[in-house]
Design a protein around this motif. Structure first.
Motif: not given
Length: 237
Positions: A160-162, A164, A184, A189-190
């Motif tokens: 579910s992490s953002a 890629e 987190d 994360a991006e």
């Protein structure tokens, strides 16, 4: 394996950074001796420091392909995190993770201090990816210097992490990592790409009865190139 006795782990490699944003500084403008990009690699559990320049096979092949992709930026240097990585008890596994975290922290700080314009890429496989995720999630000030984080076969994978996901044969598996979803990563994360091949029981728990896929799939040249290409694309954004 990861359980009460851990078998393989993650090697992670690091792209070093522009304080969270790419700089595009040409090689000729860099301080003397500083590369345009530093790849920091973290090997998996039990992998030898004597082979593959201490990176482990998976991280070595991914970092080599990434260096080729980034050659137009200038000099690319690769450094291995030389932490203890034993095939022993669960307590030893956790000790080795702590060792890796401390070494990763010191390495990134050293790059930022000595070569502030160098962009940083961190690549970790298995235990290496756990080391990278835990340390960079725990220290956002450190994480902002990492331009791209590459997690490969991570036991802390969070579907579910953002991050890629890398497009690999079989698609993206649904299960979480063997040790459960990791911490987190915040804004990092991006700038994170994650590779988990269908059937890898370490990054997608319950998908296979053994760790054969985990131990060998990421060594394949086509897979390494696909992961490197995703990392290069993330670095360019």
């Amino acid at each position: 394996m990861l359980g009460r006795t851990v078998v393989l782990a993650v090697a992670i490699v690091a792209l070093a950074g522009c304080h969270g944003a790419p700089s595009g500084t040409p090689a000729e403008a860099e301080p003397s001796g500083c590369p345009a990009v530093e790849i920091v690699g973290i090997r998996g559990q039990g992998q030898s420091l004597k082979a593959n320049d201490g990176l482990g096979t998976e991280v070595s092949r991914i970092s080599g392909a990434l260096a080729d992709d980034l050659g137009s930026l200038g000099t690319v240097r690769t450094t291995a995190i030389r932490h203890a990585s034993r095939l022993g008890s669960w307590d030893q596994y956790l000790e080795d993770v702590r060792d890796g975290r401390e070494r990763l922290h010191d390495e990134v700080r050293s790059i930022v201090s000595d070569c502030p314009e160098t962009r940083i890429a961190v690549i970790g496989f298995s235990q290496g990816s756990q080391i990278a995720r835990e340390e960079l999630a725990a220290d956002p000030r450190l994480a902002r210097h990492v331009d791209v984080l590459v997690l490969v076969g991570s036991p802390l994978r969070d579907p579910s992490s953002a991050v890629e996901p890398v497009s690999l044969p079989g698609g993206v598996p649904p299960g979480a990592g063997r040790l459960g979803p990791g911490p987190d990563l915040g804004e990092l994360a991006e700038r994170t790409v994650e590779a988990c091949i269908t059937g890898d029981a370490v990054c997608a728990a319950g998908s296979s009865p053994d760790d054969t896929i985990h131990r060998h799939a990421y060594e394949e040249p086509d897979v390494a190139r696909a992961i490197a290409a995703a990392a290069a694309t993330a670095l360019a954004e």
